[in-house]
Design a protein around this motif. Structure first.
Motif, PDB file in Angstrom:
ATOM      1  N   PRO A 144     -34.679  11.338 -11.846  1.00 25.84           N
ATOM      2  CA  PRO A 144     -34.592   9.966 -11.365  1.00 25.84           C
ATOM      3  C   PRO A 144     -33.351   9.813 -10.480  1.00 25.84           C
ATOM      4  CG  PRO A 144     -34.255  10.079 -13.767  1.00 25.84           C
ATOM      5  CD  PRO A 144     -34.532  11.471 -13.293  1.00 25.84           C
ATOM      6  N   ALA A 145     -33.489   9.049  -9.396  1.00 27.79           N
ATOM      7  CA  ALA A 145     -32.342   8.833  -8.508  1.00 27.79           C
ATOM      8  C   ALA A 145     -31.241   8.101  -9.273  1.00 27.79           C
ATOM      9  CB  ALA A 145     -32.789   8.017  -7.301  1.00 27.79           C
ATOM     10  N   PRO A 146     -29.976   8.515  -9.095  1.00 31.99           N
ATOM     11  CA  PRO A 146     -28.888   7.829  -9.800  1.00 31.99           C
ATOM     12  C   PRO A 146     -28.865   6.344  -9.462  1.00 31.99           C
ATOM     13  CG  PRO A 146     -28.071   9.684  -8.462  1.00 31.99           C
ATOM     14  CD  PRO A 146     -29.534   9.558  -8.220  1.00 31.99           C
ATOM     15  N   VAL A 147     -28.483   5.526 -10.458  1.00 31.28           N
ATOM     16  CA  VAL A 147     -28.450   4.083 -10.261  1.00 31.28           C
ATOM     17  C   VAL A 147     -27.564   3.730  -9.063  1.00 31.28           C
ATOM     18  CG1 VAL A 147     -27.904   1.869 -11.390  1.00 31.28           C
ATOM     19  CG2 VAL A 147     -28.746   3.796 -12.748  1.00 31.28           C
ATOM     20  N   GLY A 148     -27.980   2.819  -8.237  1.00 30.33           N
ATOM     21  CA  GLY A 148     -27.156   2.370  -7.113  1.00 30.33           C
ATOM     22  C   GLY A 148     -27.418   3.126  -5.837  1.00 30.33           C
TER      23      GLY A 148
ATOM     24  N   ARG B  71     -37.467  26.310  -8.926  1.00 30.59           N
ATOM     25  CA  ARG B  71     -37.124  25.525 -10.124  1.00 30.59           C
ATOM     26  C   ARG B  71     -35.999  24.544  -9.824  1.00 30.59           C
ATOM     27  NH1 ARG B  71     -37.784  30.367 -13.076  1.00 30.59           N
ATOM     28  NH2 ARG B  71     -35.565  30.735 -12.895  1.00 30.59           N
ATOM     29  N   ALA B  72     -35.011  25.027  -9.084  1.00 31.85           N
ATOM     30  CA  ALA B  72     -33.883  24.162  -8.754  1.00 31.85           C
ATOM     31  C   ALA B  72     -34.360  22.962  -7.935  1.00 31.85           C
ATOM     32  CB  ALA B  72     -32.832  24.956  -7.983  1.00 31.85           C
ATOM     33  N   TRP B  73     -35.200  23.237  -6.948  1.00 28.85           N
ATOM     34  CA  TRP B  73     -35.725  22.174  -6.081  1.00 28.85           C
ATOM     35  C   TRP B  73     -36.580  21.191  -6.894  1.00 28.85           C
ATOM     36  CZ3 TRP B  73     -40.894  21.109  -5.040  1.00 28.85           C
ATOM     37  CH2 TRP B  73     -41.108  20.142  -4.055  1.00 28.85           C
ATOM     38  N   LEU B  74     -37.395  21.757  -7.803  1.00 27.19           N
ATOM     39  CA  LEU B  74     -38.279  20.919  -8.608  1.00 27.19           C
ATOM     40  C   LEU B  74     -37.452  19.993  -9.514  1.00 27.19           C
ATOM     41  CD1 LEU B  74     -41.352  20.785  -8.925  1.00 27.19           C
ATOM     42  CD2 LEU B  74     -41.176  22.420 -10.796  1.00 27.19           C
ATOM     43  N   GLY B  75     -36.376  20.560 -10.059  1.00 27.22           N
ATOM     44  CA  GLY B  75     -35.487  19.771 -10.913  1.00 27.22           C
ATOM     45  C   GLY B  75     -34.956  18.566 -10.152  1.00 27.22           C
ATOM     46  N   GLU B  76     -34.523  18.820  -8.922  1.00 30.52           N
ATOM     47  CA  GLU B  76     -33.996  17.712  -8.102  1.00 30.52           C
ATOM     48  C   GLU B  76     -35.092  16.716  -7.777  1.00 30.52           C
ATOM     49  OE1 GLU B  76     -32.184  19.300  -4.581  1.00 30.52           O
ATOM     50  OE2 GLU B  76     -31.018  20.700  -5.817  1.00 30.52           O
ATOM     51  N   LEU B  77     -36.262  17.226  -7.475  1.00 34.54           N
ATOM     52  CA  LEU B  77     -37.366  16.357  -7.070  1.00 34.54           C
ATOM     53  C   LEU B  77     -37.750  15.370  -8.171  1.00 34.54           C
ATOM     54  CD1 LEU B  77     -39.661  15.921  -4.851  1.00 34.54           C
ATOM     55  CD2 LEU B  77     -41.081  17.336  -6.338  1.00 34.54           C
TER      56      LEU B  77
END
Ligand code: G1P
Length: 284
Positions: free
Chosen positions: A279-283, A270-276
């Protein structure tokens, strides 16, 4: 023929494709066993031999695991062979679900029986079969599991014409149509892959002509039973957790949902899926 999973299902029956670490069919047999059904007949066909091997003992493998002291894996390997008393009959030609059910006639004899389609997995926390068996015992006839679907999905299922029962514990089915176009669907109630059928269905199936797709349809025999003295047919609306493994996208969703809920894999997954999916942080 498992065409939706080709090429994975070219040499491996689709029922044997793993959902995490067990073949899909094992979940179905576990569900049957959990509801007290310990006599299981699998209707198989050509290329389905791995199913028999999976539910059989494997003494060589068991001995290796025993010697290694790998108790957890040994228990996993043995579990499939002690789940239920499993029998097999081969449907020689793929003439439809109704025909497959008819192949069970002499095994079943003269008592109600459950039909579980391998594409649908029902979460063990939401017992459906035991409830359906209770309804069958109360009203007689046959019982099907229903689920509400949007109009653009009716063409994938058998659809039921229903009216309420006085007790409100089930719906009385007055007719069934196999895979109707939205304009022809009698309601939004679709049949999912669980049935508790009375043995009278066999006689009806014997006189059922090929229907949708040129196949002998269980839905058509049930439609007949609904208006026949061997009825009634009732529907139980299932609102619990169901995992469809019948096509690639549903299969992926089923795998991810079940993995998220596993005690051993869930927290990390779940933790990995959350990261996956974040959305990538702006910048960045
Ligand atoms: C079968 C039945 C259909 C039912 C469905 C449930 O169709 O014929 O009535 O709604 O299972 O999964 P299949 O999906 O095998 O084409």
């Amino acid at each position: 023929m498992g065409t939706r999973f080709l090429p994975a299902s070219k040499a491996v029956p689709k029922e044997m494709l793993p959902v995490i670490d067990k073949p899909a069919i094992q979940y179905v047999v576990e569900e049957a066993a959990a509801s007290g059904i310990l006599d299981v007949l699998m209707i198989t066909g050509r290329n389905k031999r791995p199913l028999e091997d999976h539910f059989d003992r494997n003494p060589e493998l068991e001995e290796v695991l025993q010697r290694k002291g790998d108790r957890a894996r040994l228990a996993g390997v043995e579990a499939a062979s002690v789940l239920a008393d499993i029998h097999y009959v081969r449907q020689r030609e793929a003439l439809g679900l109704g025909h497959a059910v008819l192949c069970a006639a002499s095994h079943v004899g003269d008592e109600p029986f459950a039909v579980l389609l391998g594409d649908d997995l029902i979460d063990p926390r939401d017992p459906l079969l035991t409830h359906m068996a209770r309804i069958q015992h109360k009203y007689g006839g046959s019982v099907v599991a229903l689920m509400e679907v949007p109009p653009d999905r009716t063409h994938l299922y058998g659809c039921a014409d229903v009216r309420p029962t006085a007790a409100g514990d089930a719906l009385r089915i007055t007719g069934l149509v196999e895979k109707p176009a939205p304009s022809e669907a009698p309601s939004s109630y679709a049949v999912i892959g669980r049935y508790v059928l009375s043995p009278e269905i066999f006689g009806l199936l014997r006189s059922t002509e090929p229907g949708r797709g040129g196949e002998i349809q269980l839905t058509d025999a049930l439609d007949e039973q609904a208006s026949h003295s061997s009825g009634p047919v009732h529907g139980v609306v299932f609102t619990g957790r169901r995992y469809d493994t019948g096509d690639r996208l549903s299969y992926l969703k089923a795998t991810v949902r079940l993995a998220c809920e596993r005690d051993d894999l869930g927290p990390e997954f779940r933790a990995w899926l959350g990261e996956l999916v974040q959305p990538a942080p702006v910048g960045t």
